[in-house]
Design an enzyme around this catalytic site. Sequence first.
Site, PDB file in Angstrom:
ATOM      1  N   VAL A  54      84.738  -6.765  43.487  1.00  0.00           N
ATOM      2  CA  VAL A  54      84.844  -6.594  44.935  1.00  0.00           C
ATOM      3  C   VAL A  54      85.578  -7.799  45.507  1.00  0.00           C
ATOM      4  O   VAL A  54      85.221  -8.945  45.228  1.00  0.00           O
ATOM      5  CB  VAL A  54      83.441  -6.479  45.594  1.00  0.00           C
ATOM      6  CG1 VAL A  54      83.575  -6.361  47.111  1.00  0.00           C
ATOM      7  CG2 VAL A  54      82.685  -5.276  45.038  1.00  0.00           C
ATOM      8  N   ALA A 105      85.309 -13.155  46.378  1.00  0.00           N
ATOM      9  CA  ALA A 105      85.287 -11.991  45.485  1.00  0.00           C
ATOM     10  C   ALA A 105      84.120 -12.152  44.526  1.00  0.00           C
ATOM     11  O   ALA A 105      83.539 -13.244  44.416  1.00  0.00           O
ATOM     12  CB  ALA A 105      86.601 -11.890  44.717  1.00  0.00           C
ATOM     13  N   LYS A 106      83.748 -11.107  43.859  1.00  0.00           N
ATOM     14  CA  LYS A 106      82.704 -11.188  42.830  1.00  0.00           C
ATOM     15  C   LYS A 106      82.832  -9.971  41.939  1.00  0.00           C
ATOM     16  O   LYS A 106      83.351  -8.930  42.371  1.00  0.00           O
ATOM     17  CB  LYS A 106      81.310 -11.192  43.488  1.00  0.00           C
ATOM     18  CG  LYS A 106      80.217 -11.729  42.605  1.00  0.00           C
ATOM     19  CD  LYS A 106      80.084 -13.237  42.730  1.00  0.00           C
ATOM     20  CE  LYS A 106      79.003 -13.796  41.833  1.00  0.00           C
ATOM     21  NZ  LYS A 106      78.757 -15.213  42.105  1.00  0.00           N
ATOM     22  N   GLY A 107      82.346 -10.107  40.707  1.00  0.00           N
ATOM     23  CA  GLY A 107      82.409  -8.973  39.794  1.00  0.00           C
ATOM     24  C   GLY A 107      81.136  -8.882  38.989  1.00  0.00           C
ATOM     25  O   GLY A 107      80.306  -9.802  39.001  1.00  0.00           O
ATOM     26  N   ASP A 120      79.179 -16.532  36.009  1.00  0.00           N
ATOM     27  CA  ASP A 120      77.976 -16.424  36.831  1.00  0.00           C
ATOM     28  C   ASP A 120      76.830 -16.106  35.859  1.00  0.00           C
ATOM     29  O   ASP A 120      76.948 -16.424  34.666  1.00  0.00           O
ATOM     30  CB  ASP A 120      78.160 -15.347  37.918  1.00  0.00           C
ATOM     31  CG  ASP A 120      77.032 -15.361  38.947  1.00  0.00           C
ATOM     32  OD1 ASP A 120      76.944 -16.338  39.702  1.00  0.00           O
ATOM     33  OD2 ASP A 120      76.225 -14.410  38.993  1.00  0.00           O
TER      34      ASP A 120
END
Length: 435
Positions: free
Chosen positions: A79, A124-126, A165
């Site tokens: 995202v 952003a992050k996934g 992460d």
Amino acid sequence: MATSSSTPAPTAHPLPSYLQAEHLGPWGIFLQQVDRVEPYLGNLARWVETLKRPKRILVVDVPIHLDDGRIAHFEGYRVQHNTSRGPGKGGVRFHQDVTLSEVMALSAWMSIKNAAVNVPYGGAKGGIRVDPKTLSRGELERMTRRYTSEIGIIIGPTKDIPAPDVNTNEQIMAWMMDTYSMNQGSTATGVVTGKPVDLGGSLGRREATGRGVFTVGAEAAKRIGLDVAKAAVAVQGFGNVGGIAGKLFAEAGARVVAVQDHGGAIYREAGLDVPSLLKHVAEKGTVAGFEHAEAMEADKFWDVPCDIMIPAALEQQITKANAHRIQARMVIEGANGPTTPEADDILHERNVLVLPDVIANAGGVTVSYFEWVQDFSSFFWDEDEINKRLVRVMQQAFAGVWQVAEQHKVSLRTATFIVACERILHTRELRGLYP
Ligand code: NAD
């Protein structure tokens, strides 16, 4: 036709259902946080809807061959919440409980965090919905590579830069970098940060988040007249963030009196021997069984007499059920989202100062930014220089947030959101809308 800030946009539509907060999950909490800052945004408030709608959401199927010949499918996400200030930036989480709502919220918090410390990134992050402990090393590599290929259409050194992460590490970043580079036809070290140092990673990155936690904690302590050298500290989670933060507080003279992790909790009023404890954790994987301390029931951790409490494990640990028991004068959020909104209010009423995640744990992304800069210039700095720059960035960012909190008489969380949202929406306004 121009629309003034007081009249609603004629084309305003309600948020689509998947962006609405049906229950107070992570994305709902983020929307609530944005609503809290809107009254402070002045004319920029007309852009606030930008923050409630992620720029881009990608959901991908990640099929792999398992070692036994079967085929498994995993659901992956990336995202990009906002890219007004620069490329997307944020980690990749491998966990069985990952949801799109969680990744959306984490991406939005990255937008806030990156703007709060003023690094030139969006958010952003996934993630992949998987328990990586159930995979062999080969399966993990195949899943990581296929996921990277699938999200390869939107990531890149100037587009969106992933990082580690929960349950992802330097090795996974190396596989992501290699996969992206193979697809591009040339080595692109700048596509991810948190890489091994031998592969374009940065010195000081591994310790950066804990160092940032310590730096803002020390700054806040000065402002409330708390002497760090005499403080008692309790830490939840003794991994990368909690372990390093605990070590730095101990080196500054503080007593680390209690630590809780997934295996149990330990206590020593005179202060734990942190270097020995870190060695114990490296060998056993948990603080439980550390012989120079008393074992304590895990839940008793929240009652421990202390001046500083550092939640550095998971989300939603400080809740309305335990917030009234916390005896600390200051809570430093090493983890992302460790305090629920109700608990936040309880701590605020009880005059416990909360240093929010969006500033307190921003040291990691700050050194990720240094890593990215070093990769672009292929010129690497020494660790001392990195740590000095990190401390300067964190101190400046914290001073700005503190001033806004005093000016508006708001919590540090709301103040950080005010600073960050102003920066994001200001660049949004300067750039204007295309076409
Ligand atoms: P880590 O895996 O190194 O350590 C996690 C720690 O949490 C371990 O000590 C583990 O035992 C403990 N833990 C796990 N489940 C627990 C439970 N149920 N109760 C108590 N303790 C539990 O992870 P990390 O990198 O230190 O990350 C911790 C938090 O900090 C996460 O929320 C992460 O998103 C956040 N964070 C990390 C970084 C970074 O650079 N590593 C940056 C920003 C934010």
